[in-house]
Design a protein around this motif. Sequence first.
Motif, PDB file in Angstrom:
ATOM      1  N   SER A  30       9.392   7.794  -1.940  1.00  0.00           N
ATOM      2  CA  SER A  30      10.140   7.165  -3.020  1.00  0.00           C
ATOM      3  C   SER A  30      10.913   8.172  -3.858  1.00  0.00           C
ATOM      4  CB  SER A  30       9.198   6.348  -3.920  1.00  0.00           C
ATOM      5  OG  SER A  30       8.139   7.156  -4.398  1.00  0.00           O
ATOM      6  N   GLU A  31      10.424   9.436  -3.895  1.00  0.00           N
ATOM      7  CA  GLU A  31      11.144  10.444  -4.680  1.00  0.00           C
ATOM      8  C   GLU A  31      12.492  10.768  -4.061  1.00  0.00           C
ATOM      9  OE1 GLU A  31       9.461  12.919  -1.426  1.00  0.00           O
ATOM     10  OE2 GLU A  31       8.832  11.160  -2.582  1.00  0.00           O
ATOM     11  N   MET A  32      12.689  10.381  -2.791  1.00  0.00           N
ATOM     12  CA  MET A  32      13.968  10.577  -2.123  1.00  0.00           C
ATOM     13  C   MET A  32      14.837   9.329  -2.198  1.00  0.00           C
ATOM     14  SD  MET A  32      12.500  12.514   1.287  1.00  0.00           S
ATOM     15  CE  MET A  32      14.120  12.974   1.927  1.00  0.00           C
ATOM     16  N   GLY A  33      14.373   8.330  -2.939  1.00  0.00           N
ATOM     17  CA  GLY A  33      15.117   7.084  -3.039  1.00  0.00           C
ATOM     18  C   GLY A  33      14.935   6.175  -1.841  1.00  0.00           C
ATOM     19  N   LEU A  34      13.903   6.418  -1.038  1.00  0.00           N
ATOM     20  CA  LEU A  34      13.660   5.633   0.166  1.00  0.00           C
ATOM     21  C   LEU A  34      12.579   4.588  -0.094  1.00  0.00           C
ATOM     22  CD1 LEU A  34      13.666   8.569   2.730  1.00  0.00           C
ATOM     23  CD2 LEU A  34      15.416   6.797   2.499  1.00  0.00           C
ATOM     24  N   PRO A  35      12.585   3.493   0.677  1.00  0.00           N
ATOM     25  CA  PRO A  35      11.561   2.472   0.490  1.00  0.00           C
ATOM     26  C   PRO A  35      10.180   2.959   0.917  1.00  0.00           C
ATOM     27  CG  PRO A  35      12.885   1.983   2.421  1.00  0.00           C
ATOM     28  CD  PRO A  35      13.558   3.131   1.729  1.00  0.00           C
ATOM     29  N   THR A  36       9.171   2.400   0.316  1.00  0.00           N
ATOM     30  CA  THR A  36       7.793   2.640   0.739  1.00  0.00           C
ATOM     31  C   THR A  36       7.226   1.351   1.307  1.00  0.00           C
ATOM     32  OG1 THR A  36       6.969   2.141  -1.480  1.00  0.00           O
ATOM     33  CG2 THR A  36       7.408   4.458  -0.968  1.00  0.00           C
ATOM     34  N   PHE A  37       6.178   1.479   2.087  1.00  0.00           N
ATOM     35  CA  PHE A  37       5.639   0.330   2.801  1.00  0.00           C
ATOM     36  C   PHE A  37       4.178   0.111   2.444  1.00  0.00           C
ATOM     37  CE2 PHE A  37       8.831   2.530   5.313  1.00  0.00           C
ATOM     38  CZ  PHE A  37       9.769   1.518   5.492  1.00  0.00           C
ATOM     39  N   ASP A  38       3.780  -1.136   2.503  1.00  0.00           N
ATOM     40  CA  ASP A  38       2.368  -1.483   2.426  1.00  0.00           C
ATOM     41  C   ASP A  38       1.792  -1.173   3.802  1.00  0.00           C
ATOM     42  OD1 ASP A  38      -0.083  -2.480   1.842  1.00  0.00           O
ATOM     43  OD2 ASP A  38       0.551  -4.557   1.573  1.00  0.00           O
ATOM     44  N   PHE A  39       1.165  -0.008   3.931  1.00  0.00           N
ATOM     45  CA  PHE A  39       0.753   0.503   5.240  1.00  0.00           C
ATOM     46  C   PHE A  39      -0.766   0.574   5.337  1.00  0.00           C
ATOM     47  CE2 PHE A  39      -0.591   4.072   7.909  1.00  0.00           C
ATOM     48  CZ  PHE A  39       0.030   3.748   9.108  1.00  0.00           C
ATOM     49  N   ALA A  40      -1.287   0.229   6.505  1.00  0.00           N
ATOM     50  CA  ALA A  40      -2.733   0.315   6.714  1.00  0.00           C
ATOM     51  C   ALA A  40      -3.033   0.524   8.192  1.00  0.00           C
ATOM     52  CB  ALA A  40      -3.433  -0.946   6.221  1.00  0.00           C
ATOM     53  N   VAL A  41      -4.172   1.143   8.454  1.00  0.00           N
ATOM     54  CA  VAL A  41      -4.717   1.257   9.806  1.00  0.00           C
ATOM     55  C   VAL A  41      -5.845   0.242   9.916  1.00  0.00           C
ATOM     56  CG1 VAL A  41      -5.894   2.757  11.460  1.00  0.00           C
ATOM     57  CG2 VAL A  41      -4.123   3.702   9.942  1.00  0.00           C
ATOM     58  N   CYS A  42      -5.853  -0.533  10.988  1.00  0.00           N
ATOM     59  CA  CYS A  42      -6.895  -1.559  11.133  1.00  0.00           C
ATOM     60  C   CYS A  42      -7.471  -1.523  12.540  1.00  0.00           C
ATOM     61  CB  CYS A  42      -6.351  -2.943  10.791  1.00  0.00           C
ATOM     62  SG  CYS A  42      -4.982  -3.507  11.818  1.00  0.00           S
ATOM     63  N   ALA A  43      -8.629  -2.123  12.686  1.00  0.00           N
ATOM     64  CA  ALA A  43      -9.361  -2.120  13.949  1.00  0.00           C
ATOM     65  C   ALA A  43     -10.019  -3.484  14.146  1.00  0.00           C
ATOM     66  CB  ALA A  43     -10.426  -1.023  13.931  1.00  0.00           C
ATOM     67  N   PRO A  44     -10.478  -3.782  15.374  1.00  0.00           N
ATOM     68  CA  PRO A  44     -11.152  -5.070  15.593  1.00  0.00           C
ATOM     69  C   PRO A  44     -12.307  -5.306  14.626  1.00  0.00           C
ATOM     70  CG  PRO A  44     -10.654  -4.048  17.684  1.00  0.00           C
ATOM     71  CD  PRO A  44     -10.305  -3.044  16.633  1.00  0.00           C
ATOM     72  N   GLU A  45     -13.017  -4.241  14.287  1.00  0.00           N
ATOM     73  CA  GLU A  45     -14.072  -4.318  13.284  1.00  0.00           C
ATOM     74  C   GLU A  45     -13.939  -3.103  12.367  1.00  0.00           C
ATOM     75  OE1 GLU A  45     -16.195  -6.680  12.746  1.00  0.00           O
ATOM     76  OE2 GLU A  45     -15.801  -7.886  14.546  1.00  0.00           O
ATOM     77  N   PRO A  46     -13.941  -3.282  11.046  1.00  0.00           N
ATOM     78  CA  PRO A  46     -13.917  -2.117  10.154  1.00  0.00           C
ATOM     79  C   PRO A  46     -15.115  -1.212  10.440  1.00  0.00           C
ATOM     80  CG  PRO A  46     -13.554  -4.161   8.937  1.00  0.00           C
ATOM     81  CD  PRO A  46     -13.979  -4.556  10.317  1.00  0.00           C
ATOM     82  N   GLY A  47     -14.908   0.075  10.286  1.00  0.00           N
ATOM     83  CA  GLY A  47     -15.992   1.013  10.529  1.00  0.00           C
ATOM     84  C   GLY A  47     -15.528   2.194  11.352  1.00  0.00           C
ATOM     85  N   THR A  48     -16.393   2.697  12.203  1.00  0.00           N
ATOM     86  CA  THR A  48     -16.132   3.914  12.951  1.00  0.00           C
ATOM     87  C   THR A  48     -15.372   3.620  14.240  1.00  0.00           C
ATOM     88  OG1 THR A  48     -18.150   4.935  12.087  1.00  0.00           O
ATOM     89  CG2 THR A  48     -17.180   5.922  14.056  1.00  0.00           C
ATOM     90  N   VAL A  49     -14.279   4.379  14.453  1.00  0.00           N
ATOM     91  CA  VAL A  49     -13.508   4.314  15.696  1.00  0.00           C
ATOM     92  C   VAL A  49     -13.507   5.709  16.304  1.00  0.00           C
ATOM     93  CG1 VAL A  49     -11.227   3.979  16.708  1.00  0.00           C
ATOM     94  CG2 VAL A  49     -12.057   2.397  14.952  1.00  0.00           C
ATOM     95  N   ARG A  50     -13.905   5.809  17.560  1.00  0.00           N
ATOM     96  CA  ARG A  50     -13.959   7.082  18.259  1.00  0.00           C
ATOM     97  C   ARG A  50     -12.587   7.416  18.823  1.00  0.00           C
ATOM     98  NH1 ARG A  50     -17.618  11.152  17.776  1.00  0.00           N
ATOM     99  NH2 ARG A  50     -18.039  12.216  19.733  1.00  0.00           N
ATOM    100  N   THR A  51     -12.081   8.608  18.572  1.00  0.00           N
ATOM    101  CA  THR A  51     -10.773   9.003  19.081  1.00  0.00           C
ATOM    102  C   THR A  51     -10.905   9.645  20.462  1.00  0.00           C
ATOM    103  OG1 THR A  51     -10.731  11.283  18.240  1.00  0.00           O
ATOM    104  CG2 THR A  51     -10.079   9.527  16.703  1.00  0.00           C
ATOM    105  N   SER A  52      -9.750   9.829  21.111  1.00  0.00           N
ATOM    106  CA  SER A  52      -9.733  10.474  22.426  1.00  0.00           C
ATOM    107  C   SER A  52     -10.108  11.943  22.352  1.00  0.00           C
ATOM    108  CB  SER A  52      -8.334  10.347  23.043  1.00  0.00           C
ATOM    109  OG  SER A  52      -7.368  11.017  22.242  1.00  0.00           O
ATOM    110  N   MET A  53     -10.076  12.534  21.161  1.00  0.00           N
ATOM    111  CA  MET A  53     -10.412  13.945  20.990  1.00  0.00           C
ATOM    112  C   MET A  53     -11.867  14.164  20.604  1.00  0.00           C
ATOM    113  SD  MET A  53      -7.643  15.328  21.846  1.00  0.00           S
ATOM    114  CE  MET A  53      -8.045  17.031  21.436  1.00  0.00           C
ATOM    115  N   GLY A  54     -12.658  13.078  20.530  1.00  0.00           N
ATOM    116  CA  GLY A  54     -14.085  13.221  20.305  1.00  0.00           C
ATOM    117  C   GLY A  54     -14.534  13.158  18.866  1.00  0.00           C
TER     118      GLY A  54
END
Length: 324
Positions: A30-54
């Motif tokens: 926003s300091e650059m005059g650009l829009p901001t978004f309502d952004f979120a990361v979601c999963a089938p169930e809230p909680g722990t998600v294991r990544t491909s990097m372990g």
Amino acid sequence: MITNVVAIVYDGVSPFELGVVCESWGMDRSEMGLPTFDFAVCAPEPGTVRTSMGFDLQVHHGLDRAADADLVVIPAVPRAADVPPAVVEALREAHARGARVMSVCSGAFALGAAGLLDGRRCTAHWMHTDELAARFPKAHVVPEVLYVDDDRVLTSAGTAAGLDASLYLWREEFGAAAASLVARRMVVPPQREGGQAQFIANPVPECDSETLGPVLTWIVEHLDEELAVDDLAARFAMSPRTFARRFRAETGTTPHAWITTQRLHRAEQLLEGTDRSVDQIANDVGFMNAATLRHHLRRVRGLSPQQYRRRFRTAPREPVEVTA
């Protein structure tokens, strides 16, 4: 207009491609005059998600968070693993209600599982396009391109192509000037088009050869001139054949296609930020006449110059000098 963005993750998600999505849509600019978004990361169930990097991610939102998102993104996920049924349903529902859906790299396999690639052009990382076509025979897989947008389904290749596809959406939604600012913040080039090759022949030039960087800079500074390949090759002491070969090897596209893209981006910036007429802008960027500018803008954006200006016009101001 995109205002609400979610990234859907599940076990095996690639953190690098997820980071691309977060960088593209989760940053506050926003300091650059650009829009901001309502952004979120979601999963089938809230909680722990294991990544491909372990290592693990802690995800606080379930898939209900995707119910009103304007853009739903799937980063790279395991190709061989079953896509969770709840994710399949969330993707189908998002597209059915008019949202955009986007994949990065192997995320295309999740879109395929949801049936969203059927009858549509799509792509993925060049190592996986044959498998994508075999797994989803109703999809029209386009190999080796950076990204494909077909009926609100945007698929992209590897990591960098996810940035390219995101910048494409920024340009589509908010105009060339906004996309250029985002690209500058990321320190990446804003001009790579979807049909450009995923990889180039020599990504790291040999030490005893010069890159085409100075040539590309010169071209951008002289877009208003006639830029024939023979003339460019002579200017930089190469044969036309050598020039064309090196150009494709270093940029992944032809001189004509690259120059046309630069001219179109410059025209978009001038339409957004100046009061110059369409004829003047066409001449300024080397299209020479309004009909040629109109043709290229309609082909790429689906808009006439006047429509583009009305959609993306910034606040009225004095004409400005637009630089690369």
